[in-house]
Design a protein around this motif. Structure first.
Motif, mmCIF file in Angstrom:
data_model
loop_
_atom_site.group_PDB
_atom_site.id
_atom_site.type_symbol
_atom_site.label_atom_id
_atom_site.label_comp_id
_atom_site.label_asym_id
_atom_site.label_seq_id
_atom_site.Cartn_x
_atom_site.Cartn_y
_atom_site.Cartn_z
ATOM 1 N N ILE A 1 -45.498 -48.339 30.517
ATOM 2 C CA ILE A 1 -45.116 -48.288 31.934
ATOM 3 C C ILE A 1 -43.968 -47.305 32.131
ATOM 4 O O ILE A 1 -43.938 -46.542 33.086
ATOM 5 C CB ILE A 1 -44.730 -49.696 32.427
ATOM 6 N N ALA A 2 -42.982 -47.333 31.209
ATOM 7 C CA ALA A 2 -41.830 -46.424 31.290
ATOM 8 C C ALA A 2 -41.168 -46.334 29.925
ATOM 9 O O ALA A 2 -41.132 -47.317 29.181
ATOM 10 C CB ALA A 2 -40.835 -46.917 32.335
ATOM 11 N N VAL B 1 -36.928 -58.746 35.045
ATOM 12 C CA VAL B 1 -37.322 -59.991 34.390
ATOM 13 C C VAL B 1 -38.833 -59.969 34.189
ATOM 14 O O VAL B 1 -39.595 -59.652 35.099
ATOM 15 C CB VAL B 1 -36.897 -61.214 35.224
ATOM 16 N N GLY B 2 -39.274 -60.302 32.977
ATOM 17 C CA GLY B 2 -40.689 -60.301 32.627
ATOM 18 C C GLY B 2 -41.127 -59.042 31.916
ATOM 19 O O GLY B 2 -42.223 -59.002 31.349
ATOM 20 N N ASP B 3 -40.283 -57.979 31.915
ATOM 21 C CA ASP B 3 -40.662 -56.746 31.225
ATOM 22 C C ASP B 3 -40.885 -57.024 29.741
ATOM 23 O O ASP B 3 -40.053 -57.638 29.068
ATOM 24 C CB ASP B 3 -39.563 -55.683 31.358
ATOM 25 N N CYS B 4 -42.046 -56.583 29.232
ATOM 26 C CA CYS B 4 -42.339 -56.647 27.805
ATOM 27 C C CYS B 4 -41.942 -55.301 27.221
ATOM 28 O O CYS B 4 -42.166 -54.253 27.839
ATOM 29 C CB CYS B 4 -43.819 -56.952 27.585
ATOM 30 N N LEU B 5 -41.337 -55.336 26.024
ATOM 31 C CA LEU B 5 -40.636 -54.155 25.525
ATOM 32 C C LEU B 5 -41.014 -53.785 24.094
ATOM 33 O O LEU B 5 -41.248 -54.651 23.252
ATOM 34 C CB LEU B 5 -39.123 -54.409 25.563
ATOM 35 N N VAL C 1 -43.750 -51.912 28.419
ATOM 36 C CA VAL C 1 -45.209 -51.872 28.278
ATOM 37 C C VAL C 1 -45.797 -53.078 29.020
ATOM 38 O O VAL C 1 -45.084 -54.023 29.357
ATOM 39 C CB VAL C 1 -45.641 -51.906 26.792
ATOM 40 N N THR C 2 -47.113 -53.037 29.247
ATOM 41 C CA THR C 2 -47.759 -54.218 29.805
ATOM 42 C C THR C 2 -47.645 -55.332 28.767
ATOM 43 O O THR C 2 -47.591 -55.060 27.563
ATOM 44 C CB THR C 2 -49.247 -53.953 30.122
ATOM 45 N N CYS C 3 -47.634 -56.566 29.216
ATOM 46 C CA CYS C 3 -47.492 -57.679 28.266
ATOM 47 C C CYS C 3 -48.753 -57.897 27.435
ATOM 48 O O CYS C 3 -48.700 -58.579 26.418
ATOM 49 C CB CYS C 3 -47.069 -58.943 29.007
ATOM 50 N N ARG C 4 -49.875 -57.297 27.827
ATOM 51 C CA ARG C 4 -51.099 -57.359 27.018
ATOM 52 C C ARG C 4 -51.048 -56.332 25.880
ATOM 53 O O ARG C 4 -51.843 -56.385 24.949
ATOM 54 C CB ARG C 4 -52.334 -57.095 27.887
ATOM 55 N N SER D 1 -46.401 -59.349 19.691
ATOM 56 C CA SER D 1 -47.074 -60.314 20.566
ATOM 57 C C SER D 1 -47.864 -59.541 21.611
ATOM 58 O O SER D 1 -47.506 -58.423 21.968
ATOM 59 C CB SER D 1 -46.027 -61.202 21.251
ATOM 60 N N SER D 2 -48.922 -60.153 22.116
ATOM 61 C CA SER D 2 -49.707 -59.533 23.192
ATOM 62 C C SER D 2 -49.794 -60.460 24.393
ATOM 63 O O SER D 2 -50.773 -60.436 25.139
ATOM 64 C CB SER D 2 -51.111 -59.177 22.693
ATOM 65 N N ASP D 3 -48.782 -61.299 24.571
ATOM 66 C CA ASP D 3 -48.721 -62.220 25.710
ATOM 67 C C ASP D 3 -47.310 -62.230 26.267
ATOM 68 O O ASP D 3 -46.335 -61.957 25.563
ATOM 69 C CB ASP D 3 -49.063 -63.654 25.260
#
Length: 197
Positions: A77-78, A88-92, A105-108, A185-187
């Protein structure tokens, strides 16, 4: 009786000829002094400008990270997002710590960290470094995580907390992250938001 002047018996210095100390031009030494003074003045003006810019309210030294609303197959995403611009919720991935930069990144998309919450410490006097750390850790551990999230592997809480100096400037914020020590993780670790009632 005649008054005669007595000869002066004190020793006298003979008159010296006057010497002119007037110089023409600066010469090499004078030129270097003028140039050195000009450099010092420029450095002082530059330093004062930098201090003024840093102390200016609303000064944002970091450019805003551009987020891709439709990430590609890589899920990015960036990139190089400063900690203050994470949501909040950003997966990194490439997580540089609570005060560093990260790739959102997307959480998937397989990732190693997630910003799970932004909390605030209670008002009052600065509690001290140890107590501020303890309060920040308690606030982060109180965040509700998704029961469906696969918490396999070893996760660590990482967080930022106010220092004495930032506390005195009004900062009470705590940024809470969970980070995998191994694997990916992918969730999302956070509960899915339900429909508005």
């Amino acid at each position: 009786m005649e008054d005669r002047e007595q000869p002066d018996s004190s020793p006298r210095q003979p008159a010296r000829p006057a010497r002119s100390r007037h110089r023409r031009g600066f010469g090499p030494a004078g030129l270097w002094m003028v140039l050195g003074g000009a450099v010092i003045v420029l450095l002082l003006v530059y330093g004062a400008g930098r201090l003024f810019d840093a102390a200016s309210p609303g000064a944002d030294p970091e450019p805003s990270a551009s987020r891709d609303p439709s990430p590609g197959i890589d899920g990015v995403i960036a990139r190089d997002v400063p900690a203050g611009q994470l949501l909040v919720g950003d997966c990194l991935n490439d997580f540089g710590g609570p005060l560093g930069t990260a790739t959102v990144v997307t959480c998937r998309t397989p990732h190693t960290s997630q910003l799970i919450g932004l909390e605030a410490l209670p008002e009052g006097g600065y509690p001290g470094d140890d107590r501020a750390t303890e309060l920040a850790e308690q606030a982060c551990k109180a965040i509700t995580l998704s029961p469906a999230a696969a918490l396999s592997g070893s996760w660590n809480y990482e967080f930022s907390r106010p220092s004495r100096a930032t506390w005195e400037a009004g900062d009470r914020g705590v940024a809470c992250f969970l980070t995998l020590t191994e694997g990916r993780s992918s969730d999302s670790l956070l509960p899915a938001e339900g429909p508005a009632a």
